[in-house]
Design a protein around this motif. Structure first.
Motif, PDB file in Angstrom:
ATOM      1  N   CYS A   1      16.639  81.057  86.242  1.00  0.00           N
ATOM      2  CA  CYS A   1      17.137  81.392  87.583  1.00  0.00           C
ATOM      3  C   CYS A   1      18.581  80.917  87.767  1.00  0.00           C
ATOM      4  O   CYS A   1      19.416  81.631  88.336  1.00  0.00           O
ATOM      5  N   LEU A   2      18.876  79.711  87.281  1.00  0.00           N
ATOM      6  CA  LEU A   2      20.246  79.198  87.374  1.00  0.00           C
ATOM      7  C   LEU A   2      21.207  80.090  86.592  1.00  0.00           C
ATOM      8  O   LEU A   2      22.325  80.379  87.049  1.00  0.00           O
ATOM      9  N   ALA A   3      20.770  80.535  85.400  1.00  0.00           N
ATOM     10  CA  ALA A   3      21.635  81.387  84.579  1.00  0.00           C
ATOM     11  C   ALA A   3      21.812  82.767  85.206  1.00  0.00           C
ATOM     12  O   ALA A   3      22.916  83.334  85.167  1.00  0.00           O
ATOM     13  N   TYR A   4      20.748  83.322  85.781  1.00  0.00           N
ATOM     14  CA  TYR A   4      20.883  84.615  86.459  1.00  0.00           C
ATOM     15  C   TYR A   4      21.892  84.507  87.602  1.00  0.00           C
ATOM     16  O   TYR A   4      22.724  85.399  87.808  1.00  0.00           O
ATOM     17  N   ALA A   5      21.801  83.415  88.358  1.00  0.00           N
ATOM     18  CA  ALA A   5      22.770  83.208  89.441  1.00  0.00           C
ATOM     19  C   ALA A   5      24.180  83.104  88.880  1.00  0.00           C
ATOM     20  O   ALA A   5      25.130  83.676  89.436  1.00  0.00           O
ATOM     21  N   GLY A   6      24.335  82.382  87.763  1.00  0.00           N
ATOM     22  CA  GLY A   6      25.647  82.243  87.144  1.00  0.00           C
ATOM     23  C   GLY A   6      26.218  83.565  86.682  1.00  0.00           C
ATOM     24  O   GLY A   6      27.433  83.804  86.779  1.00  0.00           O
ATOM     25  N   ALA A   7      25.348  84.460  86.188  1.00  0.00           N
ATOM     26  CA  ALA A   7      25.822  85.768  85.725  1.00  0.00           C
ATOM     27  C   ALA A   7      26.441  86.563  86.863  1.00  0.00           C
ATOM     28  O   ALA A   7      27.363  87.361  86.649  1.00  0.00           O
ATOM     29  N   GLY A   8      25.950  86.347  88.081  1.00  0.00           N
ATOM     30  CA  GLY A   8      26.502  87.063  89.219  1.00  0.00           C
ATOM     31  C   GLY A   8      27.864  86.555  89.650  1.00  0.00           C
ATOM     32  O   GLY A   8      28.561  87.222  90.420  1.00  0.00           O
TER      33      GLY A   8
ATOM     34  N   THR B   1      26.064  91.971  89.108  1.00  0.00           N
ATOM     35  CA  THR B   1      26.791  91.432  87.957  1.00  0.00           C
ATOM     36  C   THR B   1      27.743  92.493  87.419  1.00  0.00           C
ATOM     37  O   THR B   1      27.602  93.687  87.705  1.00  0.00           O
ATOM     38  N   SER B   2      28.701  92.042  86.615  1.00  0.00           N
ATOM     39  CA  SER B   2      29.647  92.964  85.983  1.00  0.00           C
ATOM     40  C   SER B   2      29.198  93.369  84.587  1.00  0.00           C
ATOM     41  O   SER B   2      29.930  94.041  83.862  1.00  0.00           O
ATOM     42  N   SER B   3      27.990  92.967  84.195  1.00  0.00           N
ATOM     43  CA  SER B   3      27.469  93.311  82.874  1.00  0.00           C
ATOM     44  C   SER B   3      27.291  94.824  82.756  1.00  0.00           C
ATOM     45  O   SER B   3      26.991  95.500  83.750  1.00  0.00           O
ATOM     46  N   PRO B   4      27.470  95.397  81.555  1.00  0.00           N
ATOM     47  CA  PRO B   4      27.265  96.847  81.376  1.00  0.00           C
ATOM     48  C   PRO B   4      25.862  97.260  81.816  1.00  0.00           C
ATOM     49  O   PRO B   4      24.896  96.515  81.628  1.00  0.00           O
ATOM     50  N   LYS B   5      25.747  98.444  82.386  1.00  0.00           N
ATOM     51  CA  LYS B   5      24.448  98.893  82.901  1.00  0.00           C
ATOM     52  C   LYS B   5      23.408  99.030  81.800  1.00  0.00           C
ATOM     53  O   LYS B   5      22.216  98.821  82.027  1.00  0.00           O
ATOM     54  N   TRP B   6      23.853  99.377  80.574  1.00  0.00           N
ATOM     55  CA  TRP B   6      22.892  99.506  79.483  1.00  0.00           C
ATOM     56  C   TRP B   6      22.270  98.166  79.104  1.00  0.00           C
ATOM     57  O   TRP B   6      21.258  98.113  78.393  1.00  0.00           O
ATOM     58  N   SER B   7      22.869  97.073  79.581  1.00  0.00           N
ATOM     59  CA  SER B   7      22.338  95.753  79.228  1.00  0.00           C
ATOM     60  C   SER B   7      20.944  95.531  79.801  1.00  0.00           C
ATOM     61  O   SER B   7      20.177  94.722  79.274  1.00  0.00           O
ATOM     62  N   LEU B   8      20.599  96.254  80.880  1.00  0.00           N
ATOM     63  CA  LEU B   8      19.271  96.082  81.469  1.00  0.00           C
ATOM     64  C   LEU B   8      18.183  96.426  80.460  1.00  0.00           C
ATOM     65  O   LEU B   8      17.278  95.618  80.205  1.00  0.00           O
TER      66      LEU B   8
ATOM     67  N   ALA C   1      32.766  91.373  81.949  1.00  0.00           N
ATOM     68  CA  ALA C   1      31.504  92.048  81.634  1.00  0.00           C
ATOM     69  C   ALA C   1      30.791  91.402  80.457  1.00  0.00           C
ATOM     70  O   ALA C   1      29.566  91.196  80.490  1.00  0.00           O
ATOM     71  N   TRP C   2      31.536  91.064  79.398  1.00  0.00           N
ATOM     72  CA  TRP C   2      30.891  90.531  78.199  1.00  0.00           C
ATOM     73  C   TRP C   2      30.430  89.095  78.402  1.00  0.00           C
ATOM     74  O   TRP C   2      29.399  88.684  77.859  1.00  0.00           O
ATOM     75  N   VAL C   3      31.177  88.333  79.174  1.00  0.00           N
ATOM     76  CA  VAL C   3      30.728  86.974  79.491  1.00  0.00           C
ATOM     77  C   VAL C   3      29.466  87.031  80.352  1.00  0.00           C
ATOM     78  O   VAL C   3      28.517  86.270  80.143  1.00  0.00           O
ATOM     79  N   ALA C   4      29.458  87.957  81.315  1.00  0.00           N
ATOM     80  CA  ALA C   4      28.263  88.123  82.147  1.00  0.00           C
ATOM     81  C   ALA C   4      27.057  88.500  81.294  1.00  0.00           C
ATOM     82  O   ALA C   4      25.947  87.983  81.495  1.00  0.00           O
ATOM     83  N   LEU C   5      27.273  89.387  80.321  1.00  0.00           N
ATOM     84  CA  LEU C   5      26.178  89.776  79.430  1.00  0.00           C
ATOM     85  C   LEU C   5      25.685  88.577  78.625  1.00  0.00           C
ATOM     86  O   LEU C   5      24.471  88.384  78.456  1.00  0.00           O
ATOM     87  N   ALA C   6      26.626  87.764  78.126  1.00  0.00           N
ATOM     88  CA  ALA C   6      26.234  86.586  77.350  1.00  0.00           C
ATOM     89  C   ALA C   6      25.395  85.624  78.196  1.00  0.00           C
ATOM     90  O   ALA C   6      24.390  85.069  77.724  1.00  0.00           O
TER      91      ALA C   6
END
Length: 419
Positions: free
Chosen positions: A305-312, A255-262, A317-322
């Protein structure tokens, strides 16, 4: 001030804190889980950086330990039915204290493997025996509440233990790693002393032959209903594998989410699970409600699971985090709902064989620990969306299975159990 006192009094009544056995049990769980939180956050780093074992060697030892737990867990449960859950739990705490303490001396790999087998078996056996002890201490009407309270206390203590582990992880100090291992070992001594203070009622007389026949036999292996919910428990535990093993790799690499999001998402999960478990358990307190909790839990994890797939598939980055936040909310809801379905494992078990049955039910978790990483982690990270969809559907069907199989059961028709 009076409002605060009234709120505290209400909370104390809801959580059964006015009862001595509740306070002792929660203190024991907190001590146990605080040490576990420290060890979980530091163990791999300790064994690889301080002891010098390879990551694959550490993984092999843990897998061998899980294999031992898979075969020995039901036997420990059967023994607990004979000698009592309180004595059994105290012995298991003692084994864990000695085993983890000996990790301080385990410089040879063979000793590490032996200790890993011993402590992992005791670790995996303890929750079922602890639940059997709760079954002896609390009536069915209070069981959902005490289970939720214990899970919340466990989550909170693990979070605190993980925070306490920050110092050795950040500094890399061998001495601090050793202190952390020692604190974990000592936590089990504290837990054992607290459990020893409990006043546990004597077991009820064994069920008659007719009652055993009604419940599907003296062994869970002969009870199709219990076999079914055990398999479902293993499928449901997929959410743990996703949370602990898949998400770190998925968020960072896919994903393009910031690494600190984990860490932020994991903290969100811990906080929500701790806050929600008691009210969720109270909402699904009887047998038929627990069936609905299992079905809803499967649906929630499937949605996650569907949302995790969508995040990828999101570039921003911010949309992926959302999207990941939405996924984590659904994931946490599914986790809490599956835990709320735990009373099924009590209600379908003969009370005189509670240790054996709950230990068998716990094989679902142990089995997930054994095969989940192999079947889920690599395929999810490598192939992404199609595997996320497949895993989501499997968990959905697993969650629906108890409702489909048992919705017409006599226990469901009678509502809340009186056992």
């Amino acid at each position: 001030m009076s409002t605060d006192l009234a709120l505290w009094a209400r909370l104390r009544d809801v959580l059964l804190l006015q009862r001595r056995e509740t306070r002792l049990l929660l203190a024991s769980v907190t001590a146990d889980s605080f040490g576990t939180g420290i060890f979980t956050a530091t163990s791999v780093l300790f064994f690889t950086t301080v002891r010098g074992f390879s990551v694959s060697a550490v993984g092999l030892a843990i897998s061998l330990g899980s294999l031992c737990a898979f075969f020995l867990g039901p036997r420990i449960g059967a023994l607990a039915d004979r000698v009592g859950p309180q004595k059994s739990l105290i012995v298991l705490f003692g084994v864990r204290a000695v085993g983890y303490g000996l990790y301080l001396l385990a410089e040879q790999y063979w000793l590490f493997v032996v200790l890993a087998c011993v402590v992992t078996t005791a670790d995996r056996a303890s929750p079922a025996i602890n639940q059997a002890l709760m079954g002896r201490l609390f009536e069915a009407k209070d069981r959902a509440t005490i289970l939720g309270t214990v899970f919340s206390a466990r989550n909170g203590a693990i979070v605190l233990g993980s925070l306490a582990a920050t110092l050795p992880v950040v500094t890399g100090s061998s001495a601090l790693y050793l202190v952390g291992i020692g604190v974990n070992a000592a936590s089990f001594i504290v837990a054992a002393l607290l459990v020893a203070r409990l006043q546990v009622p004597e077991a009820e007389p064994a069920a008659t032959g007719r009652d055993k026949e009604r419940r599907g036999g003296a062994s869970p292996l002969h009870d199709r209903r219990y076999l079914a919910i055990t398999v479902v428990n293993g499928v449901a535990q997929t959410h743990n594998t996703i949370l602990s093993l898949v998400l770190p790799l998925w968020i960072v690499h896919a994903t393009s989410s910031p690494k600190w999001s984990l860490t932020a998402l994991l903290a969100l999960n811990g906080a929500l699970a701790m806050a929600a478990q008691v009210p969720v358990n109270r909402m699904f307190a009887d047998f038929s409600a627990a069936l609905r909790a299992s079905a809803l839990g499967g649906a929630a994890v499937c949605a996650a699971c569907l949302a995790y797939a969508g995040a990828g598939a999101v570039g921003d980055a911010w949309v992926a985090l959302a999207v990941l936040v939405v996924a984590m909310l659904a994931h946490t809801a599914g986790e809490s709902l599956f835990i709320a379905s735990t009373p099924l494992s009590f209600e379908l078990a003969p009370k005189e064989s509670l240790g054996r049955y709950l230990s068998f039910y716990n094989l679902g978790r142990v089995g997930q620990d054994l095969v989940g990483p192999l079947l889920i982690v690599g395929p999810l990270v490598d192939r992404g969306t199609p595997i996320w969809l497949l895993v989501g559907v499997v968990v959905l069907l697993g969650g629906l299975a108890p409702w489909a199989l048992l919705k017409d059961d006599a226990l469901a028709a009678n509502g809340r159990s009186t056992r």
